[in-house]
Design an enzyme around this catalytic site. Structure first.
Site, PDB file in Angstrom:
ATOM      1  N   ARG A 192     -27.133  58.489  75.919  1.00 53.19           N
ATOM      2  CA  ARG A 192     -27.674  57.428  76.759  1.00 53.19           C
ATOM      3  C   ARG A 192     -26.702  57.109  77.894  1.00 53.19           C
ATOM      4  NH1 ARG A 192     -28.499  53.609  72.846  1.00 53.19           N
ATOM      5  NH2 ARG A 192     -30.736  53.755  72.607  1.00 53.19           N
ATOM      6  N   GLY A 220     -15.888  45.975  59.514  1.00 51.60           N
ATOM      7  CA  GLY A 220     -16.684  47.045  60.139  1.00 51.60           C
ATOM      8  C   GLY A 220     -17.481  47.864  59.148  1.00 51.60           C
ATOM      9  N   ASP A 251     -33.058  50.653  54.317  1.00 50.96           N
ATOM     10  CA  ASP A 251     -32.361  51.941  54.396  1.00 50.96           C
ATOM     11  C   ASP A 251     -32.522  52.708  53.066  1.00 50.96           C
ATOM     12  OD1 ASP A 251     -30.113  53.668  55.688  1.00 50.96           O
ATOM     13  OD2 ASP A 251     -29.291  53.134  53.730  1.00 50.96           O
ATOM     14  N   VAL A 261     -22.098  60.252  64.042  1.00 52.59           N
ATOM     15  CA  VAL A 261     -22.381  61.513  63.336  1.00 52.59           C
ATOM     16  C   VAL A 261     -22.231  62.709  64.287  1.00 52.59           C
ATOM     17  CG1 VAL A 261     -24.096  62.801  62.004  1.00 52.59           C
ATOM     18  CG2 VAL A 261     -23.912  60.324  61.715  1.00 52.59           C
ATOM     19  N   LYS A 274     -34.631  56.366  52.070  1.00 49.42           N
ATOM     20  CA  LYS A 274     -34.027  57.485  51.341  1.00 49.42           C
ATOM     21  C   LYS A 274     -34.781  57.756  50.036  1.00 49.42           C
ATOM     22  CE  LYS A 274     -29.562  56.339  53.412  1.00 49.42           C
ATOM     23  NZ  LYS A 274     -28.351  55.505  53.274  1.00 49.42           N
TER      24      LYS A 274
HETATM   25  P1  NAP Z   1     -24.735  56.171  66.816  1.00 47.36           P
HETATM   26  O1  NAP Z   1     -23.276  56.164  66.552  1.00 47.36           O
HETATM   27  O2  NAP Z   1     -25.360  54.908  67.296  1.00 47.36           O
HETATM   28  O3  NAP Z   1     -25.045  57.349  67.844  1.00 47.36           O
HETATM   29  C1  NAP Z   1     -26.317  57.530  68.408  1.00 47.36           C
HETATM   30  C2  NAP Z   1     -26.188  58.514  69.539  1.00 47.36           C
HETATM   31  O4  NAP Z   1     -27.478  58.773  70.062  1.00 47.36           O
HETATM   32  C3  NAP Z   1     -25.346  58.018  70.691  1.00 47.36           C
HETATM   33  O5  NAP Z   1     -24.611  59.086  71.228  1.00 47.36           O
HETATM   34  C4  NAP Z   1     -26.378  57.512  71.714  1.00 47.36           C
HETATM   35  O6  NAP Z   1     -25.935  57.675  73.055  1.00 47.36           O
HETATM   36  C5  NAP Z   1     -27.523  58.464  71.459  1.00 47.36           C
HETATM   37  N1  NAP Z   1     -28.840  57.831  71.696  1.00 47.36           N
HETATM   38  C6  NAP Z   1     -29.478  56.975  70.905  1.00 47.36           C
HETATM   39  N2  NAP Z   1     -30.669  56.647  71.446  1.00 47.36           N
HETATM   40  C7  NAP Z   1     -30.764  57.322  72.615  1.00 47.36           C
HETATM   41  C8  NAP Z   1     -31.736  57.412  73.628  1.00 47.36           C
HETATM   42  N3  NAP Z   1     -32.896  56.721  73.545  1.00 47.36           N
HETATM   43  N4  NAP Z   1     -31.500  58.208  74.691  1.00 47.36           N
HETATM   44  C9  NAP Z   1     -30.343  58.892  74.773  1.00 47.36           C
HETATM   45  N5  NAP Z   1     -29.383  58.868  73.839  1.00 47.36           N
HETATM   46  C10 NAP Z   1     -29.582  58.082  72.764  1.00 47.36           C
HETATM   47  O7  NAP Z   1     -25.545  56.579  65.504  1.00 47.36           O
HETATM   48  P2  NAP Z   1     -24.996  57.389  64.236  1.00 47.36           P
HETATM   49  O8  NAP Z   1     -24.324  56.428  63.291  1.00 47.36           O
HETATM   50  O9  NAP Z   1     -24.248  58.577  64.693  1.00 47.36           O
HETATM   51  O10 NAP Z   1     -26.355  57.804  63.519  1.00 47.36           O
HETATM   52  C11 NAP Z   1     -27.117  58.875  64.003  1.00 47.36           C
HETATM   53  C12 NAP Z   1     -28.185  59.257  62.977  1.00 47.36           C
HETATM   54  O11 NAP Z   1     -27.552  59.641  61.755  1.00 47.36           O
HETATM   55  C13 NAP Z   1     -29.140  58.120  62.586  1.00 47.36           C
HETATM   56  O12 NAP Z   1     -30.410  58.661  62.328  1.00 47.36           O
HETATM   57  C14 NAP Z   1     -28.535  57.584  61.300  1.00 47.36           C
HETATM   58  O13 NAP Z   1     -29.486  56.948  60.467  1.00 47.36           O
HETATM   59  C15 NAP Z   1     -28.053  58.874  60.672  1.00 47.36           C
HETATM   60  N6  NAP Z   1     -26.977  58.694  59.693  1.00 47.36           N
HETATM   61  C16 NAP Z   1     -25.852  58.045  60.058  1.00 47.36           C
HETATM   62  C17 NAP Z   1     -24.836  57.906  59.141  1.00 47.36           C
HETATM   63  C18 NAP Z   1     -23.546  57.230  59.510  1.00 47.36           C
HETATM   64  O14 NAP Z   1     -22.631  57.199  58.679  1.00 47.36           O
HETATM   65  N7  NAP Z   1     -23.399  56.708  60.714  1.00 47.36           N
HETATM   66  C19 NAP Z   1     -24.983  58.424  57.831  1.00 47.36           C
HETATM   67  C20 NAP Z   1     -26.167  59.104  57.510  1.00 47.36           C
HETATM   68  C21 NAP Z   1     -27.165  59.248  58.447  1.00 47.36           C
HETATM   69  P3  NAP Z   1     -24.653  56.877  73.621  1.00 47.36           P
HETATM   70  O15 NAP Z   1     -23.484  57.416  72.869  1.00 47.36           O
HETATM   71  O16 NAP Z   1     -24.619  57.177  75.033  1.00 47.36           O
HETATM   72  O17 NAP Z   1     -24.915  55.426  73.296  1.00 47.36           O
HETATM   73  N1  HSE Z   2     -25.934  52.114  56.501  1.00 46.00           N
HETATM   74  C1  HSE Z   2     -25.899  53.122  55.492  1.00 46.00           C
HETATM   75  C2  HSE Z   2     -25.116  52.629  54.294  1.00 46.00           C
HETATM   76  C3  HSE Z   2     -25.254  54.406  55.967  1.00 46.00           C
HETATM   77  O1  HSE Z   2     -24.564  51.516  54.284  1.00 46.00           O
HETATM   78  O2  HSE Z   2     -25.048  53.379  53.324  1.00 46.00           O
HETATM   79  C4  HSE Z   2     -26.185  55.320  56.668  1.00 46.00           C
HETATM   80  O3  HSE Z   2     -27.186  55.792  55.813  1.00 46.00           O
END
Ligand code: NAP
Ligand code: HSE
Length: 430
Positions: A46, A188, A202, A15, A206
């Site tokens: 991280r 994936g 999840d 994101v 929501k």
């Molecule tokens: P992600 O790809 O796993 O990215 C997480 C990021 O946060 C990474 O850059 C990671 O660092 C950093 N991070 C996590 N824990 C950390 C810590 N303890 N210290 C420092 N850095 C940390 O996750 P994402 O999919 O983008 O999701 C992010 C948020 O958006 C979540 O709350 C998720 O529920 C929400 N969300 C995601 C989606 C989706 O489609 N992915 C949709 C709706 C909502 P590194 O890169 O160095 O590992």
């Molecule tokens: N894992 C969620 C889904 C996306 O499958 O819809 C993030 O909310």
């Protein structure tokens, strides 16, 4: 228009990367809309060694996330790291410092939302979380603002793309749950550990967020009754199909008397309902309100750019408010509704029984339903001999009564196994 609003990003994964790309691609229009340029000055991650291929200076990155929050050159925080800890503490610190926060973190908002809203209000800054529910779909703002003058009665959502993808494939290809889940993981679409998605956690987070907003009450993730899709079988799907239903994992929040009923479970949904047409990984939310009537919001619930779009929308709003030294509308919990226990809810049920194919079994089963005050609407037998199954659809009954009936069925002569029990939402959606 010389003003620059400086953004600190907590997290720069899927994101976060989407947010940075949108800010870069749309920089000129965004600057006009905000009345100043949005500049990402600090990024907390991280792993500092990761090559992120993003238009950001290398010296913006740090693994000290608190330093991002506390930096003098950060005006607004965007939290896209996920999880409750340390994200919750960092957001609290930002709000205490008077810095607005935009987050996509459904888990955190579903568990700690009302406390965070209070802190944001007492600090006089924005806490925005449009991306936390259904990714790109605008639903927080409509509930909080557009429908503020209306009385919402029910919110029903397909809020998880992974499970909707799995159920769509099972329905359209007749495949088993295990086969589709493996394929989704290979492509994936599903996580290596799919528990949060397939177990309904999840969607429950929501649903809690939507219920809080729709009914002006504190609803936490733990208040949501939850069942996942792990036990949905090809037989369930084919029975549903023959009866004119599709099976969907629904998040349902409704007003029942003076309480809020809030649940997530696989549901028999009439094929004619607009939500039944939501296929693959798409999300949708159906809202019923007294004055507005029925509304439906549809779109992508996940992915870097769809979710990034919602985050950037919030960021523009928050930055505009910083410019104008104001803040947006606050959440209200003034109605303080309590949660309706699931045992006190009424719905119809589908029950599938493995039975002995002998005389008297149907009568014994009917007696068990009758004894528990659960009225049968339809019943028929599938298969014969060792493969005999009874399919029953009930009239509306209390969940507590149905549960007691299922317990008794397990000891009813001729019933080998209660193979499936699922809720049928026919009358309320007709
Ligand atoms: P992600 O790809 O796993 O990215 C997480 C990021 O946060 C990474 O850059 C990671 O660092 C950093 N991070 C996590 N824990 C950390 C810590 N303890 N210290 C420092 N850095 C940390 O996750 P994402 O999919 O983008 O999701 C992010 C948020 O958006 C979540 O709350 C998720 O529920 C929400 N969300 C995601 C989606 C989706 O489609 N992915 C949709 C709706 C909502 P590194 O890169 O160095 O590992
Ligand atoms: N894992 C969620 C889904 C996306 O499958 O819809 C993030 O909310």
């Amino acid at each position: 228009m010389a003003k620059v609003i400086r953004v600190g990003l907590l997290g720069c994964g899927t994101v976060g990367g989407g947010v940075v790309r949108i800010l870069d691609r749309e920089a000129r229009d965004i600057a006009v809309r905000v009345g100043g340029q949005l500049l990402v000055t600090r990024v907390g991650v991280r792993d500092l060694a990761k090559d992120r291929q993003l238009p950001l200076p290398a010296d913006a990155f740090t693994d000290d996330l608190l330093s991002v929050v506390e930096a003098d050159d950060v005006d607004v925080i965007v939290e896209v790291m996920g999880g409750r800890d340390p994200a919750g503490g960092l957001i609290r610190r930002a709000l205490e410092l008077g810095k607005p926060v935009v987050t996509a973190n459904k888990e955190l908002v579903a568990h700690e939302g009302p406390e965070l809203y209070e802190l944001a209000e007492s600090s006089g800054v924005d806490l925005m979380y449009e991306a936390a529910v259904a990714g790109a779909i605008p639903i927080i703002r409509p509930l909080k603002q557009s429908l503020a003058g209306d009385r919402v009665r029910r919110v029903v959502g397909i809020l998880n793309g992974t499970t909707n993808y799995i159920l769509t494939k099972m329905t359209e290809e007749g495949a088993s749950y295990d086969a589709v889940l493996s394929e989704a993981q290979r492509l994936g679409y599903a996580e290596a550990d799919p528990t949060a998605d397939v177990g309904g956690h999840d969607a429950a987070s929501k649903t809690a967020i939507l219920a809080s907003l729709a009914f002006d009450s504190k609803v936490h993730a733990d208040d949501v009754f939850r069942e996942g899709i792990e036990n949905v079988t090809a037989t369930d799907i084919s029975v549903a199909d023959r009866l004119g239903y599709v099976i969907k994992l629904l998040g349902i929040a409704s007003e029942v008397d003076d309480q809020v009923a809030v649940r997530v479970h696989p549901t028999f949904l009439p094929k004619a309902h607009p939500l039944a047409a939501v296929r693959e990984s798409f999300n949708a939310i159906y809202v019923e309100a007294d004055a507005a009537g029925e509304l439906m919001f549809y779109g992508r619930g996940a992915g870097a750019l769809p979710t990034g779009s919602a985050v950037v929308g919030d960021l523009i709003d928050a930055a505009r408010n910083v410019q104008q030294t104001t803040r947006g509308p606050v959440e209200s919990v003034h109605r303080g509704r309590s949660i309706r226990p699931i045992q006190e809810l009424q719905t119809q049920y589908y029950v599938l029984l493995d039975v002995d194919d002998t005389a008297g079994v149907l009568a014994a089963v009917a007696t068990t339903f009758g004894k528990n005050d659960v009225s049968i609407a339809q019943v028929w037998q599938e298969g014969q001999g060792d493969r005999a199954q009874l399919v029953l659809i009930t009239h509306r009954a209390l969940e507590g009564a149905l549960r007691s009936c299922v317990r008794d069925l397990q000891g009813t002569e001729g019933v080998r196994n209660v193979a499936s029990v699922m809720r049928v939402e026919a009358e309320v959606f007709s």
